[in-house]
Scaffold this active site. Structure first.
Site, mmCIF file in Angstrom:
data_model
loop_
_atom_site.group_PDB
_atom_site.id
_atom_site.type_symbol
_atom_site.label_atom_id
_atom_site.label_comp_id
_atom_site.label_asym_id
_atom_site.label_seq_id
_atom_site.Cartn_x
_atom_site.Cartn_y
_atom_site.Cartn_z
ATOM 1 N N SER A 1 9.618 -95.032 9.468
ATOM 2 C CA SER A 1 8.878 -95.992 10.019
ATOM 3 C C SER A 1 9.474 -97.038 9.376
ATOM 4 C CB SER A 1 7.433 -95.796 10.361
ATOM 5 O OG SER A 1 6.971 -95.700 8.818
ATOM 6 N N LYS A 2 9.000 -98.984 9.443
ATOM 7 C CA LYS A 2 8.733 -99.767 9.031
ATOM 8 C C LYS A 2 8.669 -99.477 7.434
ATOM 9 C CE LYS A 2 8.424 -102.978 13.234
ATOM 10 N NZ LYS A 2 7.602 -103.440 13.941
ATOM 11 N N ARG A 3 7.523 -98.714 7.328
ATOM 12 C CA ARG A 3 7.180 -98.489 6.080
ATOM 13 C C ARG A 3 8.412 -98.280 5.111
ATOM 14 N NH1 ARG A 3 4.560 -94.333 8.192
ATOM 15 N NH2 ARG A 3 4.486 -92.257 7.262
ATOM 16 N N GLY B 1 11.158 -99.024 5.502
ATOM 17 C CA GLY B 1 12.658 -99.987 5.762
ATOM 18 C C GLY B 1 13.273 -99.904 6.844
#
Length: 499
Positions: free
Chosen positions: A244-246, A248
């Site tokens: 996910s975005k967390r 990167g």
């Protein structure tokens, strides 16, 4: 064999979608089948034209071409509605006039009373209305949703990755196939589109497994052939959770901007959840097409390792011909992406005349030599463009730590050594062997290792403690620029009180 990739233009093309597209494309190319691109744009509120452009651009950059499409799902709206009506007429679906608030109250009450499953609650509430009453209310224009009538029994399929899969139909709610505004839900639209496109194999992520029994039931109810299904392992972050975005996670275009080569990205994506059956890691596109099969797709999630991608990209750069490397570096420099910044050290290295103090453009031979020398040190061409700065722009400073450690401990001695270097270089032919003989001869005369000469000279020429081989640096810069930089370094060491 007919396969498809069906992205939703509610966002950009991310790693997971790119991997799904690649696996479908590899299978289609290996089997001589067709690869269909369908844009699932029925979510009008979230779909964006720029996302469509980014998805198509990302696929094109990766070299994933499609044989049919792009087909836009929204164009099939009338067909989706006709399919829902067919199911209604066949008694395989029913109208549901229940307001959402009423259903939620009834569901909450059933849960609170401990009456067990609420999977058939919607059916119970909707079928309390007689067929005649249902038709009358529909003809009067009262809004309703259409729900699929899930039959009793079980739904099974042989998954091309996971093997035998089985779902009890009693655990599947009578799901909505047409909303009260007349728009289809995901499952109906997908089945209708795949049947129309004669898709024979549906290969997608594990997150779709729960949709598969519903879709198989719809295929059967519509009298359409059921395709083969294969579900790919999810891509995970370093912590073992879904990428996910967390972690990167980025859009594919971000890797292009960063300087990742498309062939390296394809190679990396192919190994996310698939094994060639050997320890090989660098596989060409043709190798992947020849060797890819769903039998070697792993059942467990694959970890996205950004460092591994960068390593692989560096390996691809190292395999390129010198002319290709030079051309790609020119492109990276021309784009201006990632090039810039200062030396992060002490001043005093600026060259007369600012940006025009020395020629910013190397001749073709020097540029190609620079590119070849930087290639083993570069993971991307954006990184190579940054490393090229000392050779194509005026030197604007020296690395402070290296200067303190190597120059400033004995300023007079360092200045004297560099003057001797200038004398030796000035009299040498500007070719690798004479230059090496001159510098190694100087070191031997002084009774020191060659590194004691090379390192102070390296800092004078590049402003940095590390660079390609010192003789490559001298040949890239040329006689005039090299000697001029050493003279300026001597002046800095003697005159500058900092460090």
């Amino acid at each position: 064999m007919r396969l498809r990739f069906a992205p939703s233009p509610t966002g950009y093309l991310h790693v997971g979608g790119a991997r799904t597209a690649l696996f479908n494309w590899l299978l289609a190319r290996r089997e001589g089948g067709a690869f269909v691109l369908r844009v699932e744009d029925t979510d009008r509120d979230r779909s964006r034209p720029e996302h469509v452009d980014a998805i198509l651009g990302g696929l094109s950059w990766l070299g994933i071409d499609w044989d049919e499409g792009p087909v836009f799902q929204a164009d099939g709206l009338a067909r989706h509605r006709r399919d829902a009506e067919r199911l209604l007429d066949a008694g395989r679906a029913y109208r549901d006039f229940t307001a959402r608030e009423d259903f939620e109250r009834a569901r909450d009450a059933a849960v609170a009373a401990g009456t067990g499953t609420v999977a058939r609650l919607a059916r119970e509430m909707a079928t309390a209305v007689s067929p005649e009453e249902s038709r009358r209310r529909a003809e009067a224009g009262e809004p309703f949703a259409v729900r699929f009538l899930v039959p009793t029994g079980t739904t099974e399929w042989h998954d091309l990755v996971h093997g035998r899969m089985r779902f009890a139909n009693a655990e599947i709610d009578d799901f909505v196939i047409l909303r009260s505004d007349g728009t289809p839900t995901y499952n109906l639209a997908v089945v209708s589109d795949d049947a129309t496109s004669r898709i024979s194999h549906v290969v997608r992520g594990d997150d779709h497994i729960s949709n598969t029994p519903k879709q198989i039931l719809l295929y059967e109810a519509l009298g359409a052939p059921v395709p083969a299904f294969g579900h790919l392992p999810l891509i995970l972050g370093p912590d073992g959770k879904r990428l996910s975005k967390r972690h990167g996670a980025r859009a594919v275009e971000a890797f292009e901007v960063e300087g990742v080569l498309p062939d390296a990205m394809v190679n990396f994506l192919a190994l996310l959840g698939w094994s060639p059956g050997t320890d090989e890691e660098l596989l060409s596109r043709d190798d992947l097409i020849e060797r890819f099969s769903l039998e070697r797709v792993l059942k467990k999630g694959a970890v996205f390792d950004a460092a591994k991608l960068m390593w692989m990209n560096g390996q691809y750069i190292a395999r390129m011909e010198a002319g290709e490397v030079a051309a790609a570096l020119r492109g990276a420099l021309g784009g201006g992406r990632g090039v810039g910044g200062d030396a992060g050290g002490v001043g005093g290295g600026g060259e007369a005349g600012g940006a025009g103090g020395e020629a910013a453009v190397l001749d073709d031979a020097a540029f190609e030599r620079m590119a070849a020398a930087l290639a083993p040190r570069s993971r991307t061409f954006v990184e190579m463009a940054r490393l090229a700065r000392p050779y194509i722009a005026p030197l604007d400073g020296y690395d402070g730590k290296a200067a303190r450690k190597g120059w400033y401990r004995d300023r007079a001695g360092t200045a004297e050594l560099l003057r001797a270097v200038v004398d030796r270089l000035a009299g040498a032919a500007w070719e690798a062997e004479p230059l090496e003989a001159a510098l190694r001869g100087l070191a031997a005369e002084r009774g020191v290792g060659a590194g004691k000469v090379f390192q102070p000279l390296r800092l004078a020429l590049t402003g940095l403690p590390a660079s390609p081989g010192i003789f490559d640096v001298l040949l890239i810069l040329g006689r005039e620029r090299s000697l001029g930089r050493v003279e300026r370094a001597i002046a800095h060491i003697v005159d500058d009180a900092g460090g």
